[in-house]
Design an enzyme around this catalytic site. Structure first.
Site, PDB file in Angstrom:
ATOM      1  CE1 TYR A 296      31.989  42.453  46.937  1.00  0.00           C
ATOM      2  CE2 TYR A 296      30.821  42.729  48.922  1.00  0.00           C
ATOM      3  CZ  TYR A 296      31.271  42.057  47.810  1.00  0.00           C
ATOM      4  OH  TYR A 296      30.795  40.566  47.365  1.00  0.00           O
ATOM      5  CG  ASN A 310      25.972  33.045  41.648  1.00  0.00           C
ATOM      6  OD1 ASN A 310      27.309  32.640  41.642  1.00  0.00           O
ATOM      7  ND2 ASN A 310      25.100  32.401  42.601  1.00  0.00           N
ATOM      8  N   GLY A 311      28.779  35.273  40.776  1.00  0.00           N
ATOM      9  CA  GLY A 311      29.873  35.822  41.553  1.00  0.00           C
ATOM     10  C   GLY A 311      30.552  34.828  42.393  1.00  0.00           C
ATOM     11  CG  HIS A 315      38.175  34.393  46.543  1.00  0.00           C
ATOM     12  ND1 HIS A 315      38.847  35.362  47.485  1.00  0.00           N
ATOM     13  CD2 HIS A 315      36.927  34.476  46.553  1.00  0.00           C
ATOM     14  CE1 HIS A 315      37.690  36.045  48.084  1.00  0.00           C
ATOM     15  NE2 HIS A 315      36.486  35.153  47.423  1.00  0.00           N
ATOM     16  CB  CYS A 333      33.587  33.650  47.398  1.00  0.00           C
ATOM     17  SG  CYS A 333      33.135  34.594  46.093  1.00  0.00           S
ATOM     18  CG  ASN A 335      36.388  33.920  51.639  1.00  0.00           C
ATOM     19  OD1 ASN A 335      36.114  34.712  52.422  1.00  0.00           O
ATOM     20  ND2 ASN A 335      35.915  33.794  50.494  1.00  0.00           N
TER      21      ASN A 335
END
Length: 388
Positions: A296, A310-311, A315, A333, A335
């Site tokens: 992606y 590092n991302g 969110h 992440c 979520n």
């Protein structure tokens, strides 16, 4: 014979009269000027080079007083200074410029009223490079209880001890803290300051970095002084136990949010949400996220709060709503549903701690520039250039 005797007597009388007259003669019969009793000395001495521009310079007179004194730069501008009440000394009250020659002017006089000149010159150091530094927290900001103070330089600092001695952190309540030097990043050296434990809410913090005139090593000097004052806000902590599949927000000791969540897929070490105390770094309503290894690129994600470089974000992800609260399937992440992510987003500020627990992969320095709270306190102290 009688005539000769008279001539000799006349010569003796003439010599005696000259000896008794009290007059002295210099070379070729000229009169020597009397030496003034007042003695003038300057610091630094005449013709001194490589003087620090922050060193107070002065002139002093013994057995006399200063009548007038001035120190001027090459353009003729006078340096600000203070004359003592007894007029025995003058000292500068402002920093000097780099690479400039300064000249003394004036005079002094003693009990004999004879003038003694105030004279001489010196030259300040001329750096090979002047390093610039920035502080990460703006003047008047309010930040979270885990916020580190970050001093970032635009080049490498060799003499870290000299720089650290020029740094001062003052707090409105007693707070144990220390500077630590992390590996160079963003083009230069960086020093981070954090307290031993989270900041106390409501603490007022003042940071002063008196870097101008400091020798950074390898021919580099500080370009300017910088400072900031900020306040520690409310105590908001995110408790993120990856095994619970929930994200809990504690504010001032009270639970204010408890949301179902999905964390990084535990079976893939590259997708784990990293373990340890993260710090809220920034936030944006929309962030384009990419991970080419997982197919992606520039996927827009909303209500995104960054917690590492590092991302990792907290969110909204509507696509995982069905598994939030029951399983971990994300790419690292945290979520949440859109409504829950927006609610948390509105409350988050820079410096809030996000405590991720029970993940098999630790947060390290490789994951971003704010991993301060993963370093044990004794190790943090050892990262200070002044650690004894």
């Amino acid at each position: 014979m009688e005539t000769m005797r008279r001539v000799l007597m006349l010569l003796v009388v003439t010599v005696l009269l000259a000896a008794c007259s009290g007059r002295s003669t210099g070379p070729a019969g000229t009169s020597a000027s009397p030496r003034p009793q007042a003695q003038v000395s300057t610091l630094p001495g005449d013709k001194t080079r490589n003087v620090s521009p922050t060193l107070p310079v002065s002139v002093r007179v013994t057995r006399g007083v200063l009548l007038q004194v001035a120190l001027t730069n090459p353009e003729g501008k006078a340096v600000a200074g203070t004359l003592s009440a007894d007029r025995h000394s003058w000292i500068s009250t402002e920093p000097l410029g780099y690479g400039k020659t300064y000249t003394w002017h004036g005079s002094a006089a003693g009990p004999d009223h004879l003038p003694a000149p105030v004279a001489g010159s010196f030259t300040t150091v001329n750096p090979q490079r002047q390093l610039h530094a920035t502080l990460n927290i703006g003047d008047g900001d309010t930040v979270g209880i885990a916020a580190p103070i970050i001093l970032q330089f635009d080049d490498h600092v060799s003499n870290k001890a000299a720089v650290e001695r020029a740094l001062q952190v003052q707090t409105s309540v007693p707070t144990e803290g220390s500077w630590a030097w992390l590996p160079d990043d963003n083009g230069g050296s960086r020093a981070h300051y954090r307290p031993r434990n989270y900041w106390q809410p409501g603490t007022h913090v003042s940071v002063t970095a008196k870097l101008y005139g400091v020798a950074f090593g390898a021919g580099s000097y500080g370009r300017e002084d910088i400072n900031t004052k900020f306040t520690i806000g409310r105590a908001q902590i995110v408790e993120a136990d990856v095994n619970s599949h929930r994200m809990i927000v504690i504010r001032d000791g009270q639970e204010v949010m408890n949301f179902p969540a999905s964390y990084g897929l535990s079976s893939d070490p590259q997708r784990n949400t990293t373990n340890g105390i993260h710090v809220v770094m920034n936030k944006a309503q929309t962030v384009l996220m990419s991970n080419q290894a997982y197919g992606y690129v520039n996927i827009p994600e909303h209500w995104a709060v960054r917690i590492s470089n590092n991302g990792e974000f907290i969110h909204a992800n509507p696509e995982t709503t069905g598994v939030q609260g029951s399983s971990n399937v994300t790419h690292g992440c945290v979520n949440l549903s859109t409504a829950n992510a927006q609610e948390y987003y509105s409350s988050a500020m820079f410096g809030d701690p996000v405590e991720v627990t029970n993940s098999p992969t630790p947060l390290t320095g490789a994951d971003g520039d704010i991993y301060d709270w993963t370093v044990p306190w004794d190790s943090w102290l050892a990262m200070s250039a002044l650690h004894s």
